[in-house]
Design an enzyme around this catalytic site. Structure first.
Site, PDB file in Angstrom:
ATOM      1  N   TYR A 125      30.935  15.273  31.767  1.00  9.44           N
ATOM      2  CA  TYR A 125      30.320  14.788  30.523  1.00  9.44           C
ATOM      3  C   TYR A 125      31.368  14.066  29.670  1.00  9.44           C
ATOM      4  O   TYR A 125      31.130  12.955  29.169  1.00  9.44           O
ATOM      5  CB  TYR A 125      29.698  15.960  29.753  1.00  9.44           C
ATOM      6  CG  TYR A 125      29.161  15.532  28.405  1.00  9.44           C
ATOM      7  CD1 TYR A 125      28.055  14.689  28.330  1.00  9.44           C
ATOM      8  CD2 TYR A 125      29.771  15.947  27.223  1.00  9.44           C
ATOM      9  CE1 TYR A 125      27.567  14.258  27.100  1.00  9.44           C
ATOM     10  CE2 TYR A 125      29.291  15.531  25.994  1.00  9.44           C
ATOM     11  CZ  TYR A 125      28.195  14.684  25.932  1.00  9.44           C
ATOM     12  OH  TYR A 125      27.726  14.253  24.713  1.00  9.44           O
ATOM     13  N   LYS A 132      31.590  10.076  28.311  1.00 14.12           N
ATOM     14  CA  LYS A 132      31.707   9.646  26.912  1.00 14.12           C
ATOM     15  C   LYS A 132      33.009   8.872  26.679  1.00 14.12           C
ATOM     16  O   LYS A 132      33.084   8.014  25.791  1.00 14.12           O
ATOM     17  CB  LYS A 132      31.579  10.860  25.983  1.00 14.12           C
ATOM     18  CG  LYS A 132      30.152  11.432  25.970  1.00 14.12           C
ATOM     19  CD  LYS A 132      29.123  10.395  25.513  1.00 14.12           C
ATOM     20  CE  LYS A 132      27.718  10.934  25.418  1.00 14.12           C
ATOM     21  NZ  LYS A 132      26.755   9.956  24.883  1.00 14.12           N
TER      22      LYS A 132
HETATM   23  C1  8X3 Z   1      28.385  16.512  22.172  1.00  9.96           C
HETATM   24  C2  8X3 Z   1      29.588  17.011  21.497  1.00  9.96           C
HETATM   25  O1  8X3 Z   1      31.385  18.805  21.411  1.00  9.96           O
HETATM   26  O2  8X3 Z   1      29.171  19.487  22.187  1.00  9.96           O
HETATM   27  O3  8X3 Z   1      28.514  15.176  22.485  1.00  9.96           O
HETATM   28  O4  8X3 Z   1      30.572  18.135  23.607  1.00  9.96           O
HETATM   29  S1  8X3 Z   1      30.195  18.426  22.226  1.00  9.96           S
END
Ligand code: 8X3
Length: 268
Positions: free
Chosen positions: A169, A173
Protein backbone atom coordinates in the site's frame (compact mmCIF):
# COMPACT_ATOMS: atom_id res chain seq x y z
CA UNK A 1 -40.97 34.20 -24.99
CA UNK A 2 -42.67 33.92 -21.61
CA UNK A 3 -40.76 35.08 -18.51
CA UNK A 4 -40.57 31.54 -17.11
CA UNK A 5 -39.10 30.27 -20.41
CA UNK A 6 -36.48 33.01 -20.34
CA UNK A 7 -35.63 32.02 -16.78
CA UNK A 8 -35.42 28.34 -17.73
CA UNK A 9 -33.08 29.10 -20.64
CA UNK A 10 -30.97 31.26 -18.36
CA UNK A 11 -30.84 28.52 -15.71
CA UNK A 12 -29.90 25.92 -18.34
CA UNK A 13 -27.07 28.14 -19.54
CA UNK A 14 -25.82 28.62 -15.99
CA UNK A 15 -25.65 24.82 -15.61
CA UNK A 16 -23.66 24.48 -18.80
CA UNK A 17 -21.26 27.21 -17.71
CA UNK A 18 -20.60 25.63 -14.31
CA UNK A 19 -17.15 24.17 -13.77
CA UNK A 20 -16.95 20.39 -13.97
CA UNK A 21 -15.32 18.12 -11.39
CA UNK A 22 -14.76 14.43 -12.12
CA UNK A 23 -14.28 12.44 -8.91
CA UNK A 24 -13.34 8.76 -8.84
CA UNK A 25 -14.30 6.55 -5.90
CA UNK A 26 -17.11 8.98 -5.10
CA UNK A 27 -19.51 6.56 -3.40
CA UNK A 28 -17.95 6.82 0.07
CA UNK A 29 -15.29 8.39 2.27
CA UNK A 30 -13.08 11.15 0.90
CA UNK A 31 -14.53 10.86 -2.62
CA UNK A 32 -18.09 11.29 -1.39
CA UNK A 33 -17.09 14.21 0.83
CA UNK A 34 -15.40 15.84 -2.18
CA UNK A 35 -18.60 15.39 -4.21
CA UNK A 36 -20.61 17.32 -1.60
CA UNK A 37 -17.92 20.00 -1.25
CA UNK A 38 -17.69 20.65 -5.00
CA UNK A 39 -21.50 20.59 -5.27
CA UNK A 40 -21.63 23.25 -2.56
CA UNK A 41 -19.26 25.27 -4.75
CA UNK A 42 -21.69 25.03 -7.69
CA UNK A 43 -19.69 22.53 -9.74
CA UNK A 44 -21.29 20.11 -12.16
CA UNK A 45 -20.25 16.66 -10.98
CA UNK A 46 -19.15 13.57 -12.82
CA UNK A 47 -19.16 10.87 -10.18
CA UNK A 48 -17.50 7.51 -10.57
CA UNK A 49 -17.61 4.39 -8.40
CA UNK A 50 -18.41 0.74 -8.92
CA UNK A 51 -21.77 0.82 -7.14
CA UNK A 52 -24.44 2.53 -9.22
CA UNK A 53 -26.93 2.24 -6.34
CA UNK A 54 -24.73 4.19 -3.95
CA UNK A 55 -24.00 6.79 -6.62
CA UNK A 56 -27.69 7.20 -7.36
CA UNK A 57 -28.45 7.89 -3.69
CA UNK A 58 -25.71 10.53 -3.61
CA UNK A 59 -26.88 12.03 -6.91
CA UNK A 60 -30.42 12.33 -5.59
CA UNK A 61 -29.33 13.90 -2.31
CA UNK A 62 -26.88 16.35 -3.92
CA UNK A 63 -29.41 17.45 -6.53
CA UNK A 64 -31.97 18.03 -3.79
CA UNK A 65 -29.57 19.98 -1.60
CA UNK A 66 -27.55 21.96 -4.13
CA UNK A 67 -29.47 21.79 -7.41
CA UNK A 68 -26.32 21.06 -9.42
CA UNK A 69 -26.04 18.70 -12.34
CA UNK A 70 -24.71 15.25 -11.34
CA UNK A 71 -23.74 12.70 -13.97
CA UNK A 72 -22.98 9.14 -12.91
CA UNK A 73 -20.12 7.14 -14.38
CA UNK A 74 -20.45 3.74 -12.73
CA UNK A 75 -17.47 1.60 -13.66
CA UNK A 76 -14.54 -0.08 -12.00
CA UNK A 77 -11.55 2.23 -12.46
CA UNK A 78 -9.46 -0.86 -13.21
CA UNK A 79 -11.57 -1.51 -16.30
CA UNK A 80 -9.68 0.51 -18.87
CA UNK A 81 -12.19 -0.12 -21.67
CA UNK A 82 -15.18 0.90 -19.51
CA UNK A 83 -13.39 4.08 -18.43
CA UNK A 84 -12.55 4.96 -22.01
CA UNK A 85 -16.12 4.36 -23.23
CA UNK A 86 -17.66 6.32 -20.32
CA UNK A 87 -15.41 9.33 -20.84
CA UNK A 88 -15.37 9.46 -24.62
CA UNK A 89 -19.15 9.11 -24.92
CA UNK A 90 -19.95 11.89 -22.46
CA UNK A 91 -22.35 14.44 -23.95
CA UNK A 92 -20.50 17.53 -25.21
CA UNK A 93 -21.53 19.74 -22.30
CA UNK A 94 -19.73 17.43 -19.85
CA UNK A 95 -16.50 16.93 -21.80
CA UNK A 96 -14.64 19.98 -20.51
CA UNK A 97 -13.51 18.61 -17.16
CA UNK A 98 -11.95 21.34 -15.01
CA UNK A 99 -10.92 19.28 -12.00
CA UNK A 100 -9.99 15.60 -11.92
CA UNK A 101 -9.94 14.17 -8.40
CA UNK A 102 -8.13 10.84 -8.62
CA UNK A 103 -9.44 9.47 -5.34
CA UNK A 104 -10.29 5.80 -5.95
CA UNK A 105 -7.87 3.68 -3.95
CA UNK A 106 -7.65 1.12 -1.21
CA UNK A 107 -5.48 -0.89 1.15
CA UNK A 108 -5.95 -4.63 1.52
CA UNK A 109 -4.43 -6.54 4.41
CA UNK A 110 -1.66 -5.77 6.87
CA UNK A 111 0.50 -8.78 6.05
CA UNK A 112 4.24 -9.06 5.95
CA UNK A 113 5.47 -8.34 2.44
CA UNK A 114 6.69 -11.93 2.00
CA UNK A 115 3.44 -13.45 3.27
CA UNK A 116 0.64 -11.30 1.81
CA UNK A 117 -2.02 -12.38 -0.68
CA UNK A 118 -0.81 -11.83 -4.23
CA UNK A 119 -4.30 -10.99 -5.47
CA UNK A 120 -4.49 -8.19 -2.89
CA UNK A 121 -1.18 -6.83 -4.17
CA UNK A 122 -2.55 -6.84 -7.73
CA UNK A 123 -5.76 -5.07 -6.70
CA UNK A 124 -3.91 -2.32 -4.82
CA UNK A 125 -1.42 -1.77 -7.63
CA UNK A 126 -4.09 -1.82 -10.35
CA UNK A 127 -6.44 0.53 -8.46
CA UNK A 128 -4.03 2.93 -6.77
CA UNK A 129 -1.47 3.23 -9.56
CA UNK A 130 -2.59 1.87 -12.94
CA UNK A 131 -6.14 3.22 -12.80
CA UNK A 132 -5.00 6.65 -11.56
CA UNK A 133 -2.54 6.79 -14.44
CA UNK A 134 -5.24 5.71 -16.88
CA UNK A 135 -7.67 8.44 -15.71
CA UNK A 136 -4.85 10.94 -16.11
CA UNK A 137 -4.13 9.61 -19.59
CA UNK A 138 -7.80 9.88 -20.57
CA UNK A 139 -8.62 13.29 -19.06
CA UNK A 140 -5.47 15.41 -19.17
CA UNK A 141 -5.02 15.68 -22.98
CA UNK A 142 -8.40 17.49 -23.16
CA UNK A 143 -7.32 19.83 -20.36
CA UNK A 144 -4.09 20.60 -22.21
CA UNK A 145 -6.03 21.34 -25.43
CA UNK A 146 -8.40 23.65 -23.56
CA UNK A 147 -5.51 25.31 -21.69
CA UNK A 148 -7.05 24.77 -18.24
CA UNK A 149 -7.46 22.07 -15.67
CA UNK A 150 -6.40 20.75 -12.31
CA UNK A 151 -5.45 17.20 -11.38
CA UNK A 152 -5.78 16.42 -7.69
CA UNK A 153 -4.40 13.04 -6.69
CA UNK A 154 -5.24 11.57 -3.31
CA UNK A 155 -1.96 10.20 -2.03
CA UNK A 156 -1.23 9.35 1.58
CA UNK A 157 1.19 9.83 4.44
CA UNK A 158 1.79 6.13 3.72
CA UNK A 159 3.65 7.22 0.59
CA UNK A 160 6.27 9.08 2.68
CA UNK A 161 7.66 5.98 4.39
CA UNK A 162 6.84 2.30 4.75
CA UNK A 163 5.23 0.91 7.90
CA UNK A 164 5.16 -2.73 8.97
CA UNK A 165 2.59 -4.77 7.07
CA UNK A 166 1.82 -1.88 4.75
CA UNK A 167 4.65 -1.97 2.25
CA UNK A 168 2.63 -2.62 -0.90
CA UNK A 169 0.00 0.00 0.00
CA UNK A 170 2.80 2.42 0.97
CA UNK A 171 4.56 1.69 -2.34
CA UNK A 172 1.41 2.51 -4.30
CA UNK A 173 1.05 5.84 -2.50
CA UNK A 174 4.75 6.59 -3.04
CA UNK A 175 3.96 5.98 -6.72
CA UNK A 176 1.10 8.50 -6.51
CA UNK A 177 3.60 11.08 -5.27
CA UNK A 178 6.04 10.36 -8.08
CA UNK A 179 3.29 10.32 -10.73
CA UNK A 180 2.03 13.67 -9.39
CA UNK A 181 5.52 15.19 -9.41
CA UNK A 182 6.24 13.85 -12.88
CA UNK A 183 2.94 15.11 -14.26
CA UNK A 184 3.60 18.55 -12.75
CA UNK A 185 6.93 18.60 -14.60
CA UNK A 186 5.34 17.44 -17.86
CA UNK A 187 2.74 20.21 -17.55
CA UNK A 188 5.09 22.99 -16.47
CA UNK A 189 4.68 24.84 -19.77
CA UNK A 190 0.86 24.79 -19.46
CA UNK A 191 -1.61 26.57 -17.14
CA UNK A 192 -2.61 23.20 -15.63
CA UNK A 193 -1.99 22.47 -11.95
CA UNK A 194 -1.22 19.21 -10.15
CA UNK A 195 -1.83 18.61 -6.46
CA UNK A 196 -1.03 15.61 -4.30
CA UNK A 197 -3.11 15.59 -1.10
CA UNK A 198 -1.66 13.13 1.41
CA UNK A 199 -4.04 12.29 4.26
CA UNK A 200 -3.10 10.49 7.44
CA UNK A 201 -5.67 8.69 9.59
CA UNK A 202 -9.10 9.37 8.13
CA UNK A 203 -12.05 7.52 9.62
CA UNK A 204 -13.90 6.16 6.60
CA UNK A 205 -14.46 2.58 5.54
CA UNK A 206 -10.75 2.48 4.60
CA UNK A 207 -9.79 0.23 7.50
CA UNK A 208 -12.93 -1.92 7.24
CA UNK A 209 -11.90 -2.65 3.65
CA UNK A 210 -8.30 -3.22 4.67
CA UNK A 211 -9.35 -5.79 7.28
CA UNK A 212 -11.77 -7.60 5.00
CA UNK A 213 -14.94 -6.26 6.67
CA UNK A 214 -13.77 -6.77 10.28
CA UNK A 215 -15.35 -3.61 11.78
CA UNK A 216 -14.10 -4.28 15.31
CA UNK A 217 -10.50 -4.49 14.13
CA UNK A 218 -10.99 -1.43 11.94
CA UNK A 219 -12.38 0.60 14.85
CA UNK A 220 -9.19 -0.06 16.85
CA UNK A 221 -7.18 1.91 14.27
CA UNK A 222 -9.02 5.06 15.37
CA UNK A 223 -9.19 4.35 19.09
CA UNK A 224 -7.68 6.89 21.50
CA UNK A 225 -7.17 9.50 18.78
CA UNK A 226 -9.48 11.92 17.06
CA UNK A 227 -9.02 10.95 13.41
CA UNK A 228 -9.62 13.13 10.38
CA UNK A 229 -12.90 12.90 8.50
CA UNK A 230 -13.58 12.75 4.78
CA UNK A 231 -14.85 16.33 5.07
CA UNK A 232 -11.51 17.49 6.49
CA UNK A 233 -9.76 16.19 3.39
CA UNK A 234 -12.45 17.50 1.03
CA UNK A 235 -11.87 20.99 2.51
CA UNK A 236 -8.18 20.78 1.57
CA UNK A 237 -8.94 19.41 -1.91
CA UNK A 238 -11.44 22.19 -2.52
CA UNK A 239 -9.06 24.82 -1.20
CA UNK A 240 -6.40 23.65 -3.68
CA UNK A 241 -8.96 23.76 -6.52
CA UNK A 242 -10.13 27.24 -5.52
CA UNK A 243 -6.73 28.89 -5.10
CA UNK A 244 -5.99 31.71 -7.56
CA UNK A 245 -4.81 30.38 -10.92
CA UNK A 246 -1.19 31.40 -10.37
CA UNK A 247 -1.11 29.37 -7.13
CA UNK A 248 -0.31 25.68 -7.44
CA UNK A 249 -0.72 23.78 -4.19
CA UNK A 250 1.75 21.07 -5.15
CA UNK A 251 1.52 18.80 -2.13
CA UNK A 252 -0.28 18.81 1.21
CA UNK A 253 0.29 16.39 4.09
CA UNK A 254 -2.79 16.38 6.34
CA UNK A 255 -2.47 14.59 9.67
CA UNK A 256 -4.63 14.22 12.74
CA UNK A 257 -3.20 16.37 15.52
CA UNK A 258 -1.93 13.35 17.47
CA UNK A 259 -0.35 11.70 14.44
CA UNK A 260 3.24 12.51 13.47
CA UNK A 261 3.88 10.01 10.66
CA UNK A 262 2.42 6.89 9.09
CA UNK A 263 3.65 4.86 12.02
CA UNK A 264 3.67 7.29 14.97
CA UNK A 265 0.38 8.04 16.67
CA UNK A 266 -0.23 9.18 20.25
CA UNK A 267 -3.30 7.54 21.75
CA UNK A 268 -4.97 8.59 25.01
C1 8X3 B 1 -4.18 6.00 4.80
C2 8X3 B 1 -3.25 6.53 5.81
O1 8X3 B 1 -1.77 6.02 7.81
O2 8X3 B 1 -3.78 4.66 7.54
O3 8X3 B 1 -3.81 6.40 3.53
O4 8X3 B 1 -1.91 4.33 6.06
S1 8X3 B 1 -2.66 5.31 6.84
Amino acid sequence: MRICDIFRTFAANITIMAKIAFITGASSGIGKACAYKFAQGGYTLLLNARSEDKLQAIQHDIQQQYGVDVVLLPFDVRDRKAAEVALTTLPDQYQSIDVLVNNAGLALGIDKEYEGIEENYDTMIETNITALLMMTRLVVPGMVNRGKGHIINIGSVAGDAAYPGGSVYCATKAAVKVLSDGLRMDLVDTPLRVTNVKPGLVETNFSVTRFGGDKERADKVYQGIKPLTGDDIADVVYYAASAPEHVQIAEVLVLATHQASGSLVYRK
